[in-house]
Design a protein around this motif. Structure first.
Motif, PDB file in Angstrom:
ATOM      1  N   PRO A 331     -20.939   9.408  11.745  1.00 37.72           N
ATOM      2  CA  PRO A 331     -19.601   9.876  11.358  1.00 37.72           C
ATOM      3  C   PRO A 331     -18.779   8.710  10.813  1.00 37.72           C
ATOM      4  O   PRO A 331     -19.027   7.549  11.149  1.00 37.72           O
ATOM      5  CB  PRO A 331     -19.007  10.409  12.665  1.00 37.72           C
ATOM      6  N   ALA A 332     -17.819   9.041   9.985  1.00 39.64           N
ATOM      7  CA  ALA A 332     -16.974   8.000   9.394  1.00 39.64           C
ATOM      8  C   ALA A 332     -16.303   7.198  10.504  1.00 39.64           C
ATOM      9  O   ALA A 332     -15.968   7.735  11.561  1.00 39.64           O
ATOM     10  CB  ALA A 332     -15.931   8.628   8.483  1.00 39.64           C
ATOM     11  N   HIS A 333     -16.167   5.917  10.258  1.00 35.55           N
ATOM     12  CA  HIS A 333     -15.495   5.037  11.208  1.00 35.55           C
ATOM     13  C   HIS A 333     -13.999   5.327  11.156  1.00 35.55           C
ATOM     14  O   HIS A 333     -13.428   5.463  10.081  1.00 35.55           O
ATOM     15  CB  HIS A 333     -15.761   3.594  10.787  1.00 35.55           C
ATOM     16  N   ALA A 334     -13.373   5.446  12.305  1.00 38.58           N
ATOM     17  CA  ALA A 334     -11.931   5.715  12.336  1.00 38.58           C
ATOM     18  C   ALA A 334     -11.237   4.607  13.109  1.00 38.58           C
ATOM     19  O   ALA A 334     -11.023   4.714  14.310  1.00 38.58           O
ATOM     20  CB  ALA A 334     -11.663   7.074  12.979  1.00 38.58           C
ATOM     21  N   PRO A 335     -10.925   3.503  12.431  1.00 31.09           N
ATOM     22  CA  PRO A 335     -10.299   2.394  13.151  1.00 31.09           C
ATOM     23  C   PRO A 335      -8.903   2.780  13.653  1.00 31.09           C
ATOM     24  O   PRO A 335      -8.247   3.640  13.075  1.00 31.09           O
ATOM     25  CB  PRO A 335     -10.209   1.270  12.103  1.00 31.09           C
ATOM     26  N   HIS A 336      -8.507   2.156  14.742  1.00 27.46           N
ATOM     27  CA  HIS A 336      -7.169   2.413  15.281  1.00 27.46           C
ATOM     28  C   HIS A 336      -6.114   1.735  14.410  1.00 27.46           C
ATOM     29  O   HIS A 336      -6.343   0.652  13.877  1.00 27.46           O
ATOM     30  CB  HIS A 336      -7.063   1.869  16.701  1.00 27.46           C
ATOM     31  N   THR A 337      -4.982   2.375  14.296  1.00 27.40           N
ATOM     32  CA  THR A 337      -3.860   1.722  13.628  1.00 27.40           C
ATOM     33  C   THR A 337      -2.665   1.717  14.570  1.00 27.40           C
ATOM     34  O   THR A 337      -2.529   2.606  15.418  1.00 27.40           O
ATOM     35  CB  THR A 337      -3.450   2.444  12.325  1.00 27.40           C
ATOM     36  N   VAL A 338      -1.854   0.681  14.449  1.00 27.55           N
ATOM     37  CA  VAL A 338      -0.595   0.632  15.200  1.00 27.55           C
ATOM     38  C   VAL A 338       0.520   0.350  14.210  1.00 27.55           C
ATOM     39  O   VAL A 338       0.297  -0.289  13.170  1.00 27.55           O
ATOM     40  CB  VAL A 338      -0.600  -0.460  16.297  1.00 27.55           C
ATOM     41  N   ARG A 339       1.715   0.833  14.518  1.00 32.60           N
ATOM     42  CA  ARG A 339       2.868   0.551  13.660  1.00 32.60           C
ATOM     43  C   ARG A 339       3.643  -0.606  14.266  1.00 32.60           C
ATOM     44  O   ARG A 339       3.804  -0.690  15.482  1.00 32.60           O
ATOM     45  CB  ARG A 339       3.751   1.790  13.518  1.00 32.60           C
ATOM     46  N   ALA A 340       4.069  -1.504  13.403  1.00 33.15           N
ATOM     47  CA  ALA A 340       4.795  -2.687  13.879  1.00 33.15           C
ATOM     48  C   ALA A 340       5.707  -3.174  12.760  1.00 33.15           C
ATOM     49  O   ALA A 340       5.400  -2.987  11.574  1.00 33.15           O
ATOM     50  CB  ALA A 340       3.807  -3.790  14.259  1.00 33.15           C
ATOM     51  N   PRO A 341       6.809  -3.785  13.129  1.00 30.69           N
ATOM     52  CA  PRO A 341       7.647  -4.399  12.095  1.00 30.69           C
ATOM     53  C   PRO A 341       6.991  -5.694  11.602  1.00 30.69           C
ATOM     54  O   PRO A 341       6.340  -6.403  12.372  1.00 30.69           O
ATOM     55  CB  PRO A 341       8.971  -4.690  12.822  1.00 30.69           C
ATOM     56  N   LEU A 342       7.163  -5.963  10.330  1.00 33.04           N
ATOM     57  CA  LEU A 342       6.601  -7.182   9.750  1.00 33.04           C
ATOM     58  C   LEU A 342       7.487  -8.372  10.127  1.00 33.04           C
ATOM     59  O   LEU A 342       8.716  -8.314   9.974  1.00 33.04           O
ATOM     60  CB  LEU A 342       6.525  -7.020   8.229  1.00 33.04           C
ATOM     61  N   GLY A 343       6.866  -9.450  10.614  1.00 30.96           N
ATOM     62  CA  GLY A 343       7.628 -10.601  11.107  1.00 30.96           C
ATOM     63  C   GLY A 343       8.056 -11.564  10.024  1.00 30.96           C
ATOM     64  O   GLY A 343       8.935 -12.403  10.242  1.00 30.96           O
ATOM     65  N   ARG A 344       7.445 -11.490   8.861  1.00 34.29           N
ATOM     66  CA  ARG A 344       7.818 -12.407   7.769  1.00 34.29           C
ATOM     67  C   ARG A 344       7.496 -11.722   6.451  1.00 34.29           C
ATOM     68  O   ARG A 344       6.538 -10.967   6.344  1.00 34.29           O
ATOM     69  CB  ARG A 344       7.011 -13.706   7.897  1.00 34.29           C
ATOM     70  N   ARG A 345       8.309 -11.991   5.453  1.00 38.16           N
ATOM     71  CA  ARG A 345       8.144 -11.393   4.129  1.00 38.16           C
ATOM     72  C   ARG A 345       6.773 -11.764   3.537  1.00 38.16           C
ATOM     73  O   ARG A 345       6.294 -12.883   3.688  1.00 38.16           O
ATOM     74  CB  ARG A 345       9.262 -11.968   3.241  1.00 38.16           C
ATOM     75  N   ILE A 346       6.142 -10.796   2.858  1.00 34.64           N
ATOM     76  CA  ILE A 346       4.860 -11.065   2.194  1.00 34.64           C
ATOM     77  C   ILE A 346       5.001 -10.751   0.708  1.00 34.64           C
ATOM     78  O   ILE A 346       5.488  -9.683   0.343  1.00 34.64           O
ATOM     79  CB  ILE A 346       3.731 -10.177   2.765  1.00 34.64           C
ATOM     80  N   ALA A 347       4.575 -11.691  -0.115  1.00 36.85           N
ATOM     81  CA  ALA A 347       4.480 -11.420  -1.552  1.00 36.85           C
ATOM     82  C   ALA A 347       3.028 -11.064  -1.842  1.00 36.85           C
ATOM     83  O   ALA A 347       2.106 -11.728  -1.364  1.00 36.85           O
ATOM     84  CB  ALA A 347       4.890 -12.649  -2.350  1.00 36.85           C
ATOM     85  N   SER A 348       2.811  -9.988  -2.589  1.00 36.21           N
ATOM     86  CA  SER A 348       1.455  -9.497  -2.823  1.00 36.21           C
ATOM     87  C   SER A 348       1.107  -9.605  -4.301  1.00 36.21           C
ATOM     88  O   SER A 348       1.972  -9.632  -5.164  1.00 36.21           O
ATOM     89  CB  SER A 348       1.382  -8.035  -2.361  1.00 36.21           C
ATOM     90  N   ALA A 349      -0.205  -9.642  -4.554  1.00 27.73           N
ATOM     91  CA  ALA A 349      -0.664  -9.702  -5.945  1.00 27.73           C
ATOM     92  C   ALA A 349      -0.263  -8.425  -6.683  1.00 27.73           C
ATOM     93  O   ALA A 349      -0.415  -7.332  -6.150  1.00 27.73           O
ATOM     94  CB  ALA A 349      -2.184  -9.845  -5.962  1.00 27.73           C
ATOM     95  N   VAL A 350       0.236  -8.571  -7.866  1.00 31.53           N
ATOM     96  CA  VAL A 350       0.597  -7.399  -8.658  1.00 31.53           C
ATOM     97  C   VAL A 350      -0.684  -6.768  -9.204  1.00 31.53           C
ATOM     98  O   VAL A 350      -1.636  -7.468  -9.553  1.00 31.53           O
ATOM     99  CB  VAL A 350       1.522  -7.811  -9.833  1.00 31.53           C
ATOM    100  N   ASN A 351      -0.701  -5.441  -9.260  1.00 32.17           N
ATOM    101  CA  ASN A 351      -1.826  -4.681  -9.822  1.00 32.17           C
ATOM    102  C   ASN A 351      -3.130  -4.816  -9.049  1.00 32.17           C
ATOM    103  O   ASN A 351      -4.190  -4.508  -9.568  1.00 32.17           O
ATOM    104  CB  ASN A 351      -2.074  -5.072 -11.294  1.00 32.17           C
ATOM    105  N   ARG A 352      -3.033  -5.308  -7.812  1.00 29.50           N
ATOM    106  CA  ARG A 352      -4.233  -5.311  -6.969  1.00 29.50           C
ATOM    107  C   ARG A 352      -3.865  -4.767  -5.604  1.00 29.50           C
ATOM    108  O   ARG A 352      -2.849  -5.153  -5.027  1.00 29.50           O
ATOM    109  CB  ARG A 352      -4.813  -6.723  -6.846  1.00 29.50           C
ATOM    110  N   HIS A 353      -4.681  -3.869  -5.117  1.00 32.84           N
ATOM    111  CA  HIS A 353      -4.491  -3.312  -3.775  1.00 32.84           C
ATOM    112  C   HIS A 353      -4.843  -4.431  -2.791  1.00 32.84           C
ATOM    113  O   HIS A 353      -5.970  -4.919  -2.780  1.00 32.84           O
ATOM    114  CB  HIS A 353      -5.417  -2.117  -3.600  1.00 32.84           C
ATOM    115  N   GLN A 354      -3.859  -4.838  -1.998  1.00 35.47           N
ATOM    116  CA  GLN A 354      -4.088  -6.009  -1.156  1.00 35.47           C
ATOM    117  C   GLN A 354      -4.320  -5.628   0.306  1.00 35.47           C
ATOM    118  O   GLN A 354      -3.603  -4.795   0.870  1.00 35.47           O
ATOM    119  CB  GLN A 354      -2.887  -6.959  -1.249  1.00 35.47           C
TER     120      GLN A 354
END
Ligand code: AMP
Ligand code: MG
Length: 405
Positions: A331-354
């Motif tokens: 069966p497909a793997h179903a990893p756990h997810t948790v919701r949390a506030p981000l502790g520091r700003r992140i800049a991500s690559a444009v046009n790439r799913h990061q």
């Protein structure tokens, strides 16, 4: 250098991978001791009733229910004790009106009795040959009927079932010591690169230790594959072709390194000579230079993972694991997810799913990503967040979904 002229989206890559999966057909027989996590390759039908005989579900007394009608603690029914029945033995006594037999949990019910009164509702009186029944019993009470769990002819396992501890138990209950399961896909793992050396020795100048062989083997083993590591291949087309040929018996081939666009990144040339490229270059970060192809007339699926250890393992989680599990019929793997506030700003690559690794500290997600080449980007992280291609910044304090490793 041969720069990427184009990349495909993550969704497109996933679609092409899904379309390429041919679930494994090979089967094998394994002992139940080795069956956990395997996938049943055939229905299992019970040849017998379980339990094979009517048995007591309590320590107490086998009685005729009618003898206890109206009994209470203060006005008990009194029955004569005629036998003691332990597990693994049959009683030769037939319970007649006015009599009872002491019986252990799991012991076969004696003839004549139609209920069990648990010992807590009874007392001994006289010389111990008389039992006071302090509660009225209903017919069938505390009896596990023959075949009540599994009846002969019942299907206890369906082909395709994941063999969990309880399903292994159901197979054992019907007297089988083994199970027919789908074979684990054989996954050839091979690192490429003149500089890559297996750990345990010493490094010459310019060399590094092989990380990907171990991260890939570990993730393959964890998701239903048989990891088969091969010797490291040098950066020549001839060496890569020999390496591909050495992996020909595998159900899935995973190379790392040499899939980028440097002049020595020759995996593309090797694939051109031996198979068909399905995609090369995905708009993700890390892991853009990932390739997927089929090799030879058997069309063996082939992943060309980036050499950078974090890129390699990140894409193993994202692309290889779903593919391998489908191949293995898991069966497909179903990893756990948790919701949390981000502790520091992140800049991500444009046009790439990061895929951005984070560490959780007191419920707050802090960036953990150092560089694609740094294994500690992953080893010191608890999980990752995803930043879609059309977003370039995630501000501090934003609630993010952290997928845990
Ligand atoms: P490549 O994808 O071959 O261009 O390699 C990219 C980077 O990853 C280079 O710094 C390589 O030295 C490094 N690298 C490649 N393969 C491995 C490996 N198996 N283990 C650790 N680092 C590697
Ligand atoms: Mg290389």
């Amino acid at each position: 250098m041969r720069p990427f002229t184009s990349t495909i989206s993550l969704d497109d890559a996933r679609r092409r991978l899904d379309a390429a999966v041919r679930p494994i057909e090979r089967t094998e027989r394994v002992r139940l001791e080795d069956a956990v996590g395997r996938v049943a390759a055939a229905d299992v039908t019970s040849p017998m009733d379980v339990p094979p005989f009517a048995r007591s579900a309590m320590d107490g007394y086998a009685v005729i229910a009618a003898d206890s009608a109206g009994a209470t603690r203060s006005t008990p029914a009194r029955l004569r004790l005629v036998d003691r029945i332990y597990t693994g033995q049959l009683s030769s006594v037939t319970i007649a009106r006015g009599t009872c037999a002491e019986i252990a949990t799991g012991a076969p019910m004696p003839a004549g009795a139609d209920a069990v009164v648990m010992v807590e509702d009874t007392a001994k009186s006289g010389s111990g040959h008389e039992i006071e029944i302090g509660a009225a019993a209903a017919v069938g009470q505390h009896i596990g009927g023959r075949g009540a769990d599994i009846a002969a002819g019942d299907r206890v396992i369906a082909s395709g079932d994941l063999l969990s501890p309880s399903r292994i138990g159901a197979i054992a209950a019907i007297g089988r010591a083994d199970a027919d399961v789908f074979a684990k896909p054989r996954v050839a793992i091979l690192s490429t690169g003149n500089e890559v050396v297996v750990p345990g020795g010493t490094l010459a100048p310019g060399q590094i230790f092989d990380v990907n062989r171990f991260t890939l083997s570990a993730i393959v083993s964890a998701h239903g594959g048989m990891a088969e590591p091969h010797h490291t291949a040098q950066d020549t087309v001839a060496a890569l072709l020999a390496a591909l040929d050495a992996c020909a018996a595998a159900d899935l081939i995973v190379f790392s390194g040499g899939s980028s666009v440097g002049e020595r990144d020759l995996v593309v040339d090797a694939i051109a000579a031996r198979g068909e490229m399905i995609f090369h270059g995905i708009a993700v970060r890390p892991g853009k230079p990932t390739a997927f192809a089929t090799i030879g007339s058997a069309r063996t699926p082939f992943f060309g993972m980036p050499g950078n250890p974090t890129s390699c393992l990140s894409n193993a989680y994202i692309l290889l694991v779903p593919f391998l599990r489908a191949l293995a019929r898991l069966p497909a793997h179903a990893p756990h997810t948790v919701r949390a506030p981000l502790g520091r700003r992140i800049a991500s690559a444009v046009n790439r799913h990061q895929f951005y690794t984070v560490r959780l500290r007191e419920g707050v997600a802090f960036p953990a990503f150092k560089g694609s080449g740094d294994i500690t980007s992953l080893s010191q992280a608890d999980g990752y967040i995803e930043i879609p291609a059309n977003e370039s910044v995630v501000e501090e304090g934003t609630m993010v979904a952290v997928t845990l490793f």
